[in-house]
Write an enzyme that holds these catalytic residues in place. Structure first.
Site, PDB file in Angstrom:
ATOM      1  N   GLY A  80       0.849  -1.199   0.000  1.00  0.00           N
ATOM      2  CA  GLY A  80       0.000   0.000   0.000  1.00  0.00           C
ATOM      3  C   GLY A  80       0.873   1.233   0.000  1.00  0.00           C
ATOM      4  O   GLY A  80       1.442   1.584   1.026  1.00  0.00           O
ATOM      5  N   LEU A  81       0.972   1.876  -1.165  1.00  0.00           N
ATOM      6  CA  LEU A  81       1.898   3.003  -1.298  1.00  0.00           C
ATOM      7  C   LEU A  81       1.163   4.307  -1.575  1.00  0.00           C
ATOM      8  O   LEU A  81       1.615   5.143  -2.359  1.00  0.00           O
ATOM      9  CB  LEU A  81       2.920   2.696  -2.406  1.00  0.00           C
ATOM     10  CG  LEU A  81       3.677   1.373  -2.213  1.00  0.00           C
ATOM     11  CD1 LEU A  81       4.549   1.077  -3.428  1.00  0.00           C
ATOM     12  CD2 LEU A  81       4.526   1.416  -0.949  1.00  0.00           C
ATOM     13  N   GLU A 141     -10.403  14.208  18.492  1.00  0.00           N
ATOM     14  CA  GLU A 141     -10.153  15.154  17.393  1.00  0.00           C
ATOM     15  C   GLU A 141     -11.454  15.782  16.891  1.00  0.00           C
ATOM     16  O   GLU A 141     -11.529  16.988  16.684  1.00  0.00           O
ATOM     17  CB  GLU A 141      -9.458  14.387  16.263  1.00  0.00           C
ATOM     18  CG  GLU A 141      -9.187  15.143  14.993  1.00  0.00           C
ATOM     19  CD  GLU A 141      -8.694  14.166  13.912  1.00  0.00           C
ATOM     20  OE1 GLU A 141      -7.736  13.407  14.170  1.00  0.00           O
ATOM     21  OE2 GLU A 141      -9.296  14.142  12.810  1.00  0.00           O
ATOM     22  N   LYS A 181      -6.006   4.780  19.045  1.00  0.00           N
ATOM     23  CA  LYS A 181      -6.064   5.687  17.892  1.00  0.00           C
ATOM     24  C   LYS A 181      -7.505   6.090  17.578  1.00  0.00           C
ATOM     25  O   LYS A 181      -7.792   7.236  17.214  1.00  0.00           O
ATOM     26  CB  LYS A 181      -5.438   5.011  16.667  1.00  0.00           C
ATOM     27  CG  LYS A 181      -5.592   5.776  15.346  1.00  0.00           C
ATOM     28  CD  LYS A 181      -5.002   7.173  15.409  1.00  0.00           C
ATOM     29  CE  LYS A 181      -4.763   7.761  14.034  1.00  0.00           C
ATOM     30  NZ  LYS A 181      -5.891   7.728  13.131  1.00  0.00           N
ATOM     31  N   ASN A 192      -9.081   9.884  17.487  1.00  0.00           N
ATOM     32  CA  ASN A 192      -9.864  10.532  16.438  1.00  0.00           C
ATOM     33  C   ASN A 192     -11.193  11.047  16.969  1.00  0.00           C
ATOM     34  O   ASN A 192     -11.674  12.099  16.548  1.00  0.00           O
ATOM     35  CB  ASN A 192     -10.113   9.566  15.274  1.00  0.00           C
ATOM     36  CG  ASN A 192      -8.890   9.399  14.403  1.00  0.00           C
ATOM     37  OD1 ASN A 192      -7.760   9.497  14.899  1.00  0.00           O
ATOM     38  ND2 ASN A 192      -9.082   9.135  13.130  1.00  0.00           N
TER      39      ASN A 192
END
Lengths: 327, 327, 327, 327
Positions: C7-8, C196, C189, C193
């Site tokens: 996955g790039l 956030e 995480k 969020n």
């Protein structure tokens, strides 16, 4: 017609009684033998277990499971599914999560057994008032059990008719509805309970504002000492906010307007929570229903960790020393 | 008895009609001469202005002002206070802010004139159903106008009696209440409207969750297409959430369950806002009532500046380029 | 050390770049061959598929999967699990739901393969600023990949040290943390969020109140036309509410304080939703985080069905005719 | 330059100290003589009362009032206004409600006295960090006191510059801002505090969800015991939610991650409340800021009357006998 009933608690027992009064015959079972004996004494046939209950029913068998949602209902339906035959009908009248209905319905369908989910509202008042029922399942199964549903429902009663319903399905006016495929009955009942939380909290906040209008924190000439019981009563007549919940509120306040015997730690059932989960899945903003749920969470806590964190932050940035216990 | 009525809009006009039907006599005035003529034709005495209206009343004069809250009511009461005499009674039946009542009542008291604030619920249904009234003022003034209040109130009607009210003030069961000193009537009516917002929003969110259960964003086997009108109808019978607002909901949905003719931009009156201000003054958490108010604010906006700011932050920290229009 | 990266996209590509700069070597794969070529040109080894990638790694192999959560990640890890050997490590650096981690981790454990979940914050800024990482998994696996984590993390930098951390795990001060067993990294995480969303909405509402202080609905002498950009800037220095989000806000407002190029339709990811689900599971009241989520839902809608229902109720009880479109 | 300071509490005293360090000279007064003596020993001139303080200043006199908002500030400014001369400047640096500023400013204008409202953020950290100031008033008055403001402000410091501010007013980058006419300084500071509540509550809820992830009500394999202190620390670096409030949170948690010494009864100031009132006046939905305020209200209560009402309703409709204390 004939019905097997598993689970003879307050709900199941009274459903059997209401059906018996209407001329239906029930075969009944409960882990608690006394409950079986009691209802047998009122005209039902007692059963000694699931197999016995199934054996005492004529095909196509109809069995109503009225147990706590989750494990008790799950294991009972699991066992029943091995005892029943194609064409039979299992009704789950409890407060099951609708996705469990969908899963179960699919499994039972492979065996040719019908599954009908019935969301049932009415509580302790249902025996006399009738039960408002939301029903999911295949049309043929729901139609087959219609005599039972009609007997349990409140009926039209003295409630004013809604204009413009000519030509519509008559069942909703009787107090029961075939909502759609399996799971939809419990889904609609779930949302019903979500709304219930919201309505209750709206009244709760309003009365809180009335009650605290006598607070000494207010300017003296702006304080009122209001009569909670009389206010609840007056709103029952001619006001926009009259409702059955307000009727009950008026009763409770007439008994003791201080409500001092009620602790205020408010439980919540799965249905309130699932309603919010559904709103989130659908991306529907549901502030009021969520706030009502969270108010219940908070009512059961002495303090949240979050509140302590607020104190800690205030202490750190403002030197609000009064907010550290041991300083 | 005799009553002067100023303001013959939908509310004022129907109050006069209900009083006339009950054998009371009204002297009426409105800036709109046609409204005066119409009610004069129904048995009232028309007046050409405030002075004329006051002149046509016997002492102690009772004048009901039924005008929009704020400037119209303020200036009218101001003018009236110069025309009336000690012992007379001014009733403000509009949606006045209760702190304005307190101020006005104190000013009128210096002239010996009574001030009575009447929060009135009932809307277009009041003529037939009666008006639910919350009344603040001195006991002697409120007692003096009791025949008028009794005639306007819904009365006991067919609504079930609340157990345990023996020995209590009978008026709340008739649909009107003397809540306490000046301002308290409008205060209680204000909270009534705050609750109304909360109840309405609870139903709104619940039906929204039902409606969006057919959304294509959900897994296909978890979608239901539910009949909004039938669900509203079924909940009217035997369910915990039955109410007059639900009755109205069922009517609207029976006419057109898409509600496509309703724009969804929802107005709010001062009373919803003042309720939240009162909660804040009293330090009462009122999440549900506030959320209901804010949902109305939001319903009237295309986008908030705040939402644009969210997009901007997302763009800045995440490179969410889809969130900038001209990129 | 050596790492395989699948996955790039923006995240995966920059992680490879930051690792390469730190002297680590990556074997890279993406469905998009151009992305592979590009990174191969920057010092990584390209792979033609999962099998090729695995083949090019030395045991114990470490493969980082940086794909959209859900199906793409699921199927890739499924396929990888058939290619890798006991002792190997699969890292999921995406935004996977932590219960999926728990399930996957248990399945991989049966094959002797380690699973490590890495919640990664940093967005487009991570390449330069470093990535804040929350890591769940077995100690030995997390320790094994420590060189990679240390290279990706921001490091202590110029941020002031927190007093009282002597003797504690030094990694959090470097910007990465081993939070506990599998799933806990993504869980932390996820809550990150959720917070956030809440922070963003707090700023959004505050600036909205500032912006609308020029509204003509306010009394003329109480209106202010405030400079949004300058206010955001001033709060960056010495105020209690300074933050990185405020820095970004100040940037956006300095460019164009009207924010007119931002549409205000605000997306939400799964993590915001799961945070609320978690709060509900834990019975934690989370009003602010939920309100922030719902504000995003609402921002994407023209009107809710619920709002139309409010209009309909108002029309029915109050004759608010302005609220029916075709009347 | 020269400044008179009235009120030498934590804020006023440190403002004097910071000014003195910067080479300004203060004439100081406080009801508490010891506070006057202390600052006189640090280079200020003590005054024995308001008249003495005014007498010791050169025209045009500049007096900063740093007292609790409400009665203390009001009566002091009242008295000062009789002592000062046209062209003099009164600064209110407290937390005054901006509508009081508008009223006062208009009254003082009739006497030719300038009124400047300065919203001051910084708390106990201001002496070292500087004060973030939001300033309302006439340009000539604000310009006149610029040397004082510049000395009190944090200055640019090491905080990264916001791109695109070329050509803008340089003061916001120094940490102070002339927001507009009288009252606007306190208005912006008020909203600042409203945002502060929202930010704090967002962190509070997030950490609450983390903390309760170890709850025994959750399935055993989904529980995590998370390290609050380390998580706060890790988020300080490279994450989207880093902020000064998070820095403080990390400090508090590093000292004792149980926060057991903080009671969790969270005070609120007028500014949080006024922010919501302002939102309501402007019809701006402000769910998050309001929820944050209400969470504080609730934190100070054992139970609300509303919660007892919920219990009562549940008891009445469901026979939830567990919810009546004495049954």
């Amino acid at each position: 017609m004939q019905l097997g009933m598993i689970g003879l608690g307050r709900m199941g027992g009274n459903i059997v009684r209401r059906l018996t009064r209407a001329g239906h015959h029930c075969v009944v079972y409960d882990r608690n033998a006394a409950a079986v004996t009691e209802l047998a004494g009122e005209g039902s046939t007692g059963a000694s277990g699931l197999a016995d209950l199934v054996a005492k029913l004529d095909a196509p068998r109809v069995v109503w499971v009225m147990l706590p949602a989750g494990a008790p209902t799950e294991s009972t339906i699991q066992e029943l599914s091995g005892l029943m035959k194609p064409g039979d009908i299992i009704i789950d009248g409890g407060n099951t999560f609708y996705k469990d209905d969908i899963r179960r319905g699919a499994a039972l369908k492979e065996k040719g057994i019908h599954y009908v989910d019935v969301g049932t509202s009415g509580g302790v008042w249902g025996l006399e008032r009738g039960y408002c029922m939301m029903i999911g399942g295949a049309k043929e199964a729901v139609d087959h059990i219609d005599p039972i549903l009609a007997a349990l429902a409140p009926g039209i009663g003295s409630i004013e008719r809604t204009p413009g319903r000519q030509g519509r399905d008559p069942r909703p006016e009787m107090g029961y509805i075939h909502t759609g495929p399996i799971g939809s009955g419990h889904f609609v009942k779930m949302v019903h309970n979500g709304i219930e939380y919201g309505l209750m909290q709206a009244y709760a906040e309003g009365f809180d504002i009335l009650k605290n209008k006598s607070s000494e924190a207010l300017p003296e000439n702006e304080r009122y000492t209001l009569d909670m019981a009389d206010i609840a009563e007056v709103w029952r007549r001619g006001s926009v906010i009259s409702s059955w919940l307000l009727d009950l509120t008026a009763q409770a306040l007439a008994e003791d307007s201080s409500l001092k015997d009620y602790p205020g730690e408010v439980a919540d059932s799965g249905e309130g929570r699932w309603t919010i989960n559904a709103a989130i899945e659908e991306a529907v903003p549901a502030e009021v229903l969520t706030a009502a749920l969270f108010a219940r969470f908070r009512s059961r806590l002495s303090h949240t960790f979050g509140e302590k964190l607020l104190s800690a932050m205030r202490f750190k940035f403002g030197g609000h020393t009064e907010f550290k216990l041991k300083d």
